[in-house]
Each structure stands twice: as structure tokens, then as C-alpha cells.
Design an enzyme around this catalytic site. Structure first.
Site, short mmCIF file in Angstrom:
data_model
loop_
_atom_site.label_atom_id
_atom_site.label_comp_id
_atom_site.label_asym_id
_atom_site.label_seq_id
_atom_site.Cartn_x
_atom_site.Cartn_y
_atom_site.Cartn_z
N HIS A 241 -9.80 1.59 4.20
CA HIS A 241 -8.56 1.84 4.72
C HIS A 241 -8.80 2.77 6.06
O HIS A 241 -9.49 3.78 5.74
CB HIS A 241 -7.28 2.24 3.94
N LYS B 282 0.29 4.12 -0.53
CA LYS B 282 -0.45 5.51 0.02
C LYS B 282 -0.28 6.48 -0.93
O LYS B 282 -0.08 6.46 -2.31
CB LYS B 282 -0.10 5.72 1.50
N GLU C 80 -6.01 -4.25 10.23
CA GLU C 80 -5.05 -3.35 10.57
C GLU C 80 -5.37 -2.53 11.79
O GLU C 80 -6.15 -1.60 11.87
CB GLU C 80 -4.85 -2.45 9.41
N ASN D 261 0.90 -1.15 -0.12
CA ASN D 261 -0.02 -0.08 -0.12
C ASN D 261 0.94 1.29 0.08
O ASN D 261 1.52 1.60 1.23
CB ASN D 261 -0.84 0.14 1.21
N GLU E 23 -7.13 5.25 7.15
CA GLU E 23 -7.05 6.48 6.66
C GLU E 23 -8.13 7.11 6.01
O GLU E 23 -8.48 8.46 6.20
CB GLU E 23 -5.60 6.57 6.04
N GLY F 248 2.04 2.73 10.68
CA GLY F 248 2.80 3.89 10.47
C GLY F 248 3.57 4.09 11.70
O GLY F 248 4.27 4.89 11.71
N SER G 243 2.77 -1.95 10.33
CA SER G 243 4.13 -1.99 10.62
C SER G 243 4.96 -3.43 10.38
O SER G 243 5.69 -3.84 11.06
CB SER G 243 4.62 -1.60 12.08
P1 PGA Z 1 2.55 0.46 7.51
O1 PGA Z 1 0.95 0.72 6.92
O2 PGA Z 1 2.79 -0.85 7.01
O3 PGA Z 1 3.22 1.75 7.29
O4 PGA Z 1 2.14 0.38 8.83
C1 PGA Z 1 0.14 -0.28 6.76
C2 PGA Z 1 -0.99 -0.08 6.05
O5 PGA Z 1 -1.51 1.43 6.48
O6 PGA Z 1 -1.55 -0.51 5.12
#
Ligand code: PGA
Length: 254
Positions: free
Chosen positions: A96, A12, A168, A10, A98, A174, A214
Site C-alpha cells: 500500500h 487502515k 491507487e 481498507n 502508505e 484520502g 476516494s
Molecule cells: P481512501 O483510501 O478511499 O480513503 O482514499 C484508499 C486506500 O488508501 O486504500
């Protein structure tokens, strides 16, 4: 039943056209394990035509990080499922955290997007997860179950194999703070149990349930070793081709 593991990047809101090209060129030179897994890249809309033109080098499929559920019309700034098919997408991320947290997407909107994805031949990857406060308050299972049940509403049993759920936990995205394998496995197993209550164990056994938050080369092997974790949705560590490769290599010891 055996489920094909998914390693999904992903990206982003990262990568220009040139950076997408450079990633694919480097990634295509790797000798990846030939095990039973699927590579998926979720990229910004602007990078999707690049992935289409380089699709034969990617060694996997690709998708968008969002879409609207309507076919077409006066929805300025939105992208339709048909437009995603047009640019060769196989997958689309739905809900997601976000999108849910920053852009206010509701369970009902996510449900409509899952339906629209299927109606247009796209595979939805439905994202779910709890906040740290919800986990501390012991509400994690209720929260995530509500999101999954809402997202699956109207999905027939035979389509479960054509989608995925990504668990998640928001506190692990993140932040560098990964759920332990045991925490991730506990939720993925719980979700499969809830899906089994709706569809029966056989159908629930066809649904891929991924972990995200992460994921890194250093923890992928531990996470992927759990039988109910069917892959990873990877943000930060998927931006560089070598670390994405290292996660796939570490995980496919499974
Ligand atoms: P990350 O993001 O691996 O940077 O924690 C995962 C995601 O948001 O899909």
C-alpha cells in the site's frame, strides 16, 4: 473473460475490537445485491480474530494490511504469512502506498511479500500508484508499470487469478480527489496490456485490477462501469457500514 468484482475495505489504523464487532453486526443485516462480486475487509491485526469469529456473518473474506515475508524468526514487531493463515485470512495487502511512503517499502520487498503470500496460501493484493508530481511530469505509466512488473516477478501465469492489483494514485488517497473514471480506466487498461505482454492476453484477463482513491457511494457506479476496472479498494468510505454497502450497491449495477 468475466472477472469477479472485488469490493475491498481498507480500514487502515482504525477500529477497536468492539468497533469491528459493531461493523459486522450492522453489515450482516443488510440485504446486499447477490451479483457476481466478492467482499473483502482489510483490518488491523488486532481485529482479525474478531473477523474470524464473525466470519459467517461478514458475507465475505478478510485479510491483513501488511505482513513480513519470512516464515518465523527474530523479526520483532512483524507478523508472518503463516500467522495470518492461522487467524483465517484469505487476503493480504502488499505495498500500500502508505507502507511504501511512510515505512519505506521497496519494490523488492513487495515482490518477496507477494511470493511469501502465495507460498502460504494467501491471496496478495498488490497496490501501486503514482504521486501527483509523477503524474504531472508524465511519469505515471513508467512508475506504475515498474511497480507491477517487480511485484509480479516470479508469479506464474496460473496464479494471476488468485491475486489482485489495486491501482491507487497517491494524490487521490484520502484527499477527496478521485481520479476520473477515464483516468482510472486508462491506467487499469494500460496495466492489463503490460501484464499481457508478460503472460499473454488470456492469463492477463484473469487478473483483477481494482481502483482505489476516494471511492465513495457517489462515484462508485461511474468507476465500476469501466470493463477494465474490476472493483474498488476503499479507505475512508468503508469505515461506516452504510457507506460501504452503498458503494457495493452502486457498483453492482455493472
Ligand atoms: P481512501 O483510501 O478511499 O480513503 O482514499 C484508499 C486506500 O488508501 O486504500
Amino acid at each position: 473473460m468475466a472477472r469477479t468484482t472485488i469490493y475491498a475495505a481498507n480500514w487502515k489504523m482504525h477500529k477497536t475490537i468492539g468497533e469491528v464487532e459493531a461493523f459486522v453486526q450492522t453489515f450482516s443485516n443488510y440485504d446486499l445485491p447477490t451479483g457476481d462480486h466478492e467482499v473483502v475487509v482489510f483490518c488491523s491485526f488486532t481485529g482479525l480474530p474478531v473477523l474470524r469469529s464473525l466470519a459467517s456473518h461478514l458475507g465475505g473474506t478478510y485479510g491483513a494490511q501488511n505482513m513480513y515475508f519470512e516464515v518465523q524468526g527474530a523479526f520483532t514487531g512483524e507478523v508472518s504469512p503463516a500467522q495470518l493463515r492461522d487467524v483465517g485470512c484469505t487476503w493480504v495487502l502488499v505495498g500500500h502506498s502508505e507502507r511504501r511512503e511512510i515505512f519505506g517499502e521497496s519494490d523488492e520487498l513487495c515482490r518477496k511479500k507477494v511470493q511469501a503470500a502465495f507460498a502460504h496460501g494467501l491471496k496478495p493484493m498488490l497496490c501501486v500508484g503514482e504521486t501527483l508530481d509523477e503524474r504531472r511530469a508524465g511519469k505515471l505509466f513508467d512508475k506504475v508499470k515498474t511497480q507491477v512488473v517487480a511485484g509480479l516477478d516470479g508469479v506464474p501465469a496460473e496464479r494471476l487469478a488468485d491475486m489482485a492489483v489495486a491501482y491507487e494514485p497517491i494524490w487521490a488517497i484520502g484527499t477527496g480527489e478521485t481520479a476520473t473514471g477515464a483516468q482510472a480506466d486508462e491506467m487499469c487498461r494500460y496495466l492489463r496490456g503490460e501484464v499481457a505482454k508478460l503472460y499473454g492476453a488470456d492469463a492477463a484477463g484473469t487478473l483483477r485490477i481494482l481502483y482505489g482513491g476516494s471511492v465513495k457511494p457517489g462515484n462508485a457506479a461511474e468507476l465500476m462501469a469501466f470493463p477494465d476496472i474490476d472493483g474498488a479498494l476503499i479507505g475512508g468510505a468503508s469505515l461506516k457500514p452504510d457507506s460501504f454497502r452503498d458503494i457495493i450497491v452502486a457498483g453492482s449495477g455493472k
